[in-house]
Motif scaffolding. Structure first.
Motif, PDB file in Angstrom:
ATOM      1  N   ALA A 123      22.812 -12.446  10.331  1.00 45.55           N
ATOM      2  CA  ALA A 123      22.798 -12.413  11.801  1.00 45.55           C
ATOM      3  C   ALA A 123      21.910 -13.515  12.342  1.00 45.55           C
ATOM      4  O   ALA A 123      20.802 -13.305  12.790  1.00 45.55           O
ATOM      5  CB  ALA A 123      22.294 -11.065  12.291  1.00 45.55           C
ATOM      6  N   THR A 124      22.435 -14.760  12.282  1.00 49.47           N
ATOM      7  CA  THR A 124      21.628 -15.898  12.700  1.00 49.47           C
ATOM      8  C   THR A 124      22.277 -16.699  13.815  1.00 49.47           C
ATOM      9  O   THR A 124      21.759 -17.729  14.204  1.00 49.47           O
ATOM     10  CB  THR A 124      21.379 -16.839  11.510  1.00 49.47           C
ATOM     11  N   SER A 125      23.444 -16.276  14.311  1.00 56.16           N
ATOM     12  CA  SER A 125      24.090 -17.015  15.376  1.00 56.16           C
ATOM     13  C   SER A 125      23.353 -16.796  16.691  1.00 56.16           C
ATOM     14  O   SER A 125      22.853 -15.713  16.975  1.00 56.16           O
ATOM     15  CB  SER A 125      25.553 -16.558  15.524  1.00 56.16           C
ATOM     16  N   GLY A 126      23.282 -17.883  17.512  1.00 54.48           N
ATOM     17  CA  GLY A 126      22.556 -17.771  18.772  1.00 54.48           C
ATOM     18  C   GLY A 126      21.083 -17.542  18.512  1.00 54.48           C
ATOM     19  O   GLY A 126      20.476 -18.060  17.592  1.00 54.48           O
ATOM     20  N   ASP A 127      20.478 -16.743  19.378  1.00 53.97           N
ATOM     21  CA  ASP A 127      19.086 -16.366  19.180  1.00 53.97           C
ATOM     22  C   ASP A 127      18.971 -15.497  17.937  1.00 53.97           C
ATOM     23  O   ASP A 127      19.708 -14.551  17.760  1.00 53.97           O
ATOM     24  CB  ASP A 127      18.570 -15.582  20.386  1.00 53.97           C
ATOM     25  N   THR A 130      14.265 -12.413  15.651  1.00 48.81           N
ATOM     26  CA  THR A 130      12.854 -12.612  15.980  1.00 48.81           C
ATOM     27  C   THR A 130      12.683 -13.394  17.273  1.00 48.81           C
ATOM     28  O   THR A 130      11.629 -13.326  17.897  1.00 48.81           O
ATOM     29  CB  THR A 130      12.132 -13.352  14.840  1.00 48.81           C
ATOM     30  N   ALA A 131      13.730 -14.105  17.687  1.00 52.74           N
ATOM     31  CA  ALA A 131      13.637 -14.872  18.936  1.00 52.74           C
ATOM     32  C   ALA A 131      13.590 -13.953  20.151  1.00 52.74           C
ATOM     33  O   ALA A 131      13.196 -14.374  21.231  1.00 52.74           O
ATOM     34  CB  ALA A 131      14.815 -15.839  19.058  1.00 52.74           C
ATOM     35  N   VAL A 180       8.997  -4.762  27.463  1.00 54.05           N
ATOM     36  CA  VAL A 180       8.745  -6.035  26.795  1.00 54.05           C
ATOM     37  C   VAL A 180       8.835  -5.823  25.289  1.00 54.05           C
ATOM     38  O   VAL A 180       8.212  -4.905  24.738  1.00 54.05           O
ATOM     39  CB  VAL A 180       7.356  -6.601  27.152  1.00 54.05           C
ATOM     40  N   ILE A 181       9.602  -6.653  24.627  1.00 51.37           N
ATOM     41  CA  ILE A 181       9.713  -6.601  23.167  1.00 51.37           C
ATOM     42  C   ILE A 181       8.535  -7.347  22.562  1.00 51.37           C
ATOM     43  O   ILE A 181       8.315  -8.518  22.879  1.00 51.37           O
ATOM     44  CB  ILE A 181      11.032  -7.244  22.705  1.00 51.37           C
ATOM     45  N   PHE A 190      15.054  -2.707  14.213  1.00 49.19           N
ATOM     46  CA  PHE A 190      14.878  -2.386  15.626  1.00 49.19           C
ATOM     47  C   PHE A 190      13.668  -3.138  16.155  1.00 49.19           C
ATOM     48  O   PHE A 190      12.922  -3.769  15.395  1.00 49.19           O
ATOM     49  CB  PHE A 190      14.711  -0.880  15.845  1.00 49.19           C
ATOM     50  N   PHE A 191      13.474  -3.074  17.477  1.00 51.02           N
ATOM     51  CA  PHE A 191      12.379  -3.765  18.138  1.00 51.02           C
ATOM     52  C   PHE A 191      11.397  -2.750  18.727  1.00 51.02           C
ATOM     53  O   PHE A 191      11.806  -1.720  19.256  1.00 51.02           O
ATOM     54  CB  PHE A 191      12.908  -4.669  19.260  1.00 51.02           C
TER      55      PHE A 191
END
Length: 208
Positions: A123-127, A130-131, A180-181, A190-191
């Protein structure tokens, strides 16, 4: 042949037969170039996929693969279990039980198959996940606890995603509130969130 057709068109198998037809049609479209197979990576269900259905799959342990892949496995296994069970089950009540059994078995099998498949769909497409840390999000569930919660976050490119969120304290979160994450948990996928001090536009204000 006639007995087979009768079996696939009887309850509860007919429910999964209809879904299986849709699944097969989708993959045929992908196979013959009617859909961009490369876009599958954008739909990876790790809690970061845009849309409530992807978030649901992630919440039941089917994260890390495209929603279409997870759904296809669920439908295929459920259809097979239901079809096999219909040969020994008779009566409306037992048919309902068979439906429940088919769903549970499909979920268990899908969870096992998802583990090796995750390596194929990073899962690295786009943000990246961790972004999202430091960005604001909008809570989409009625509450957020240590084990439950979803929120919508806006990525830097303007796209939105539904993510799994948790909290460690006793803060009050309601649907529509802003948080806020501040950290990502790679094991639980999860965040961690805290209430936002103000109510900025989701994704525009970063954690200082």
């Amino acid at each position: 042949m006639g007995e087979f057709l009768n079996a696939v068109l009887e309850f509860p198998t007919v429910l999964f037969t209809s879904l299986l037809v849709v699944v097969i049609a989708y993959w045929l479209v992908v196979l013959f170039g009617g859909a961009d197979a490369d876009s599958l990576d954008a739909d990876v269900v790790d809690g970061d996929v845009a849309g409530g259905f992807g978030g649901f799959l992630g919440s039941v342990g089917l994260g890390g693969v495209p929603a279409t892949v997870g759904l296809s496995v669920l439908v295929l296994v459920a259809w097979f279990v239901s079809l096999a069970g219909s040969t020994v089950v008779d009566g409306a009540l037992l048919s309902v039980v068979l439906l429940a059994v088919a769903l549970v078995v499909a979920w268990l099998v899908a969870r096992v198959l998802v583990v090796p498949l995750r390596r194929l769909f990073p899962a690295t497409s786009g943000d990246s996940r961790t972004a999202f840390v430091g960005r604001t999000c909008v809570i989409r569930t009625g509450t957020v606890t240590e084990t439950f919660g979803q929120a919508e976050v806006t990525a830097a490119d303007g796209s939105s995603a539904i993510v799994q969120v948790r909290q460690t304290g006793t803060d009050t979160f309601t649907a529509g509130s802003t948080a806020v994450i501040y950290e990502y948990d790679p094991d639980g996928e999860f965040f961690w969130v805290v209430p936002a001090p103000t109510d900025p536009t989701p994704g525009q204000r970063e954690l200082s």
